[in-house]
Design an enzyme around this catalytic site. Sequence first.
Site, mmCIF file in Angstrom:
data_model
loop_
_atom_site.group_PDB
_atom_site.id
_atom_site.type_symbol
_atom_site.label_atom_id
_atom_site.label_comp_id
_atom_site.label_asym_id
_atom_site.label_seq_id
_atom_site.Cartn_x
_atom_site.Cartn_y
_atom_site.Cartn_z
ATOM 1 N N GLY A 319 0.834 -1.198 0.000
ATOM 2 C CA GLY A 319 0.000 0.000 0.000
ATOM 3 C C GLY A 319 0.864 1.241 0.000
ATOM 4 N N GLY A 322 2.876 6.262 3.309
ATOM 5 C CA GLY A 322 2.387 6.927 4.511
ATOM 6 C C GLY A 322 1.718 5.975 5.474
ATOM 7 N N GLU A 347 5.682 -3.540 0.918
ATOM 8 C CA GLU A 347 6.028 -2.936 -0.378
ATOM 9 C C GLU A 347 5.117 -1.740 -0.543
ATOM 10 O OE1 GLU A 347 5.256 -1.852 -4.119
ATOM 11 O OE2 GLU A 347 4.515 -3.919 -4.222
ATOM 12 N N CYS A 381 2.382 -0.171 -9.038
ATOM 13 C CA CYS A 381 3.429 0.438 -8.230
ATOM 14 C C CYS A 381 4.738 0.517 -9.008
ATOM 15 C CB CYS A 381 3.620 -0.349 -6.935
ATOM 16 S SG CYS A 381 3.572 -2.125 -7.129
ATOM 17 N N GLU A 477 4.768 10.780 -6.219
ATOM 18 C CA GLU A 477 4.010 9.648 -6.747
ATOM 19 C C GLU A 477 2.601 10.108 -7.119
ATOM 20 O OE1 GLU A 477 3.334 4.995 -5.612
ATOM 21 O OE2 GLU A 477 2.958 6.468 -4.033
#
Length: 595
Positions: A319, A322, A347, A381, A477
């Site tokens: 996920g 943060g 990850e 990702c 991101e």
Amino acid sequence: MGASTVRPAPAGTSAPAPASTQKPSQASSGSAAAPEASESAAFAPAGAQSSPVSGFNGNRRVPTAVNEPVKSYAPGSAERAALKQRLREMAGERADIPLIIGGKEVRTGDLAQSVMPHNHQHVLADYHRAKGSNIDDAVEAARAASREWASWAWEDRAAVFLKAAELLTTSWRATLNAATMLGQSKTAFQAEIDAACELIDFWRFNPYYAQQLYDQQPLSDHSMWNQLDYRPLEGFVYAVTPFNFTSIAGNLPTAPALMGNTVIWKPASSAMLSGYYIMRLLEEAGLPPGVINFVPGDAATISDKLLGHKHLAGVHFTGSTGVFNSMWRTIGASMSKYRSYPRIVGETGGKDFIVAHASADPVALSVAIARGGFEYQGQKCSAASRIYVPESIWPEVRDRTVAIMDELKMGDPADFRNFMGAVIDKRAFDKIGEYVSHGRDNAQIIAGGGVHGDEGYFVEPTLVETHDPSYKLLCEEIFGPVVTAHVYPDAKWEETLATVDQTSPYALTGAIFARDRAAVRTASVALRNAAGNFYINDKPTGAVVGQQPFGGARGSGTNDKAGSILNLVRWVSARTIKETFSPPLDYRYPFMAEE
């Protein structure tokens, strides 16, 4: 809409009685009349044995792991017809998704909806959200199941997942692919390489790697026998899975379970339908009750309960950075509560790059930008989101990339002509739209830039150009179909490599394109720590289990390489055993004798 309410069943099989037609009992409905807490026996596996079954002499070997072939879904193919049929069936259903704790369905009455991202008024499922007492029950169910599951021979545990792989290869393939397409807006190809092939590979290769791990035993001699007992962790593993890969949703709870652990699994709220199908598939494969407990609900509510629990043995997470950082802080502040130090495997984010040398092939580079940046709407990702191209080849690369983008069709994944679907939800749609607006105001949008949210959450593939190597869209991101290009002078190759390495806090994936071997060597050294998965003359997406173990470092996670032996090591606690055949009978050593 007249949709029927059904309990999911694999295509080509007889469906059991719809779960939704069964009136929940007070004990499982989460109503006021239900008890607030339950004894562990309430969710204990039925018929549990007190010891492993023996009666086999021999060293069993799991089947040799081989990657699952990707089906084409070409017009006229059997798999295309089966998938189209399943898409039609599931689009007409409205599934009722309960919690599954200790093998029992639990309906709390606190409902939320799963919708199609490309048609967000279409509800696919209603799912029940866990309450505090349900989370407590899941812990007790996991603890009760662990006593039996940990005692199984590892080959018997492996057999469950090997069977699951074969079921997914055959009767469940269309069902899980269709759930992924409808609920996560993946095209047929993107669903196939994820929900089918990669998950099958996880369930085949993990037993193969577990066998290799268990085979590693210490040296012994005639006087002693030394052994390593690869025990499961003491407690439960908390698996938190993302929306963007059905295969990861299947792997995060099952990798620890293969090694003898029991798991509490919180699936992503925006990928609930495919997660539920995975759970039902595992049950059909023979997974005992309580080994994996399926607990949808509010992430903060569940995590608050589990991360501070004394029996937390590990976290398996994919996920945002943060959220992972927050979980790590919570665990760090709770160390005095735990029986053991929890294993933390995660990850997280990425700001993945493609950097081209002047010797790069512009055609291959353009295809890599389009595929690496825009497949699955840039929500991998590993997706390319920043590119660095020398001035000498930029005009050709730009024009070729734009030409490809002009051909990319976007829409309902059930229309197989589409290359892209919608982004996952309104929150993502709004966030990506803000980045597109920033690019329009502060850089140059070369192509794309449109956002359309009336029917579905559609964001056009977007290419942005900037001359500022520290520009916002090169650093942060985005997790959407937005690729930002920085064009650099050819003579500044090594300086650009340093910029690539230093720009982002992440280090997940990256790629270089060059035909000059010296340039390849220079980039490989300069970017050694910039990516956990590093590609040469290929896009930075598409890692295959058994071929490119996946994971990154820095702000991208713990780099424990899902789909490899490195990941499985995290879910065992080795016990060293020494047996001496003829122990000494005198305390004295030879050196103690008189001169």
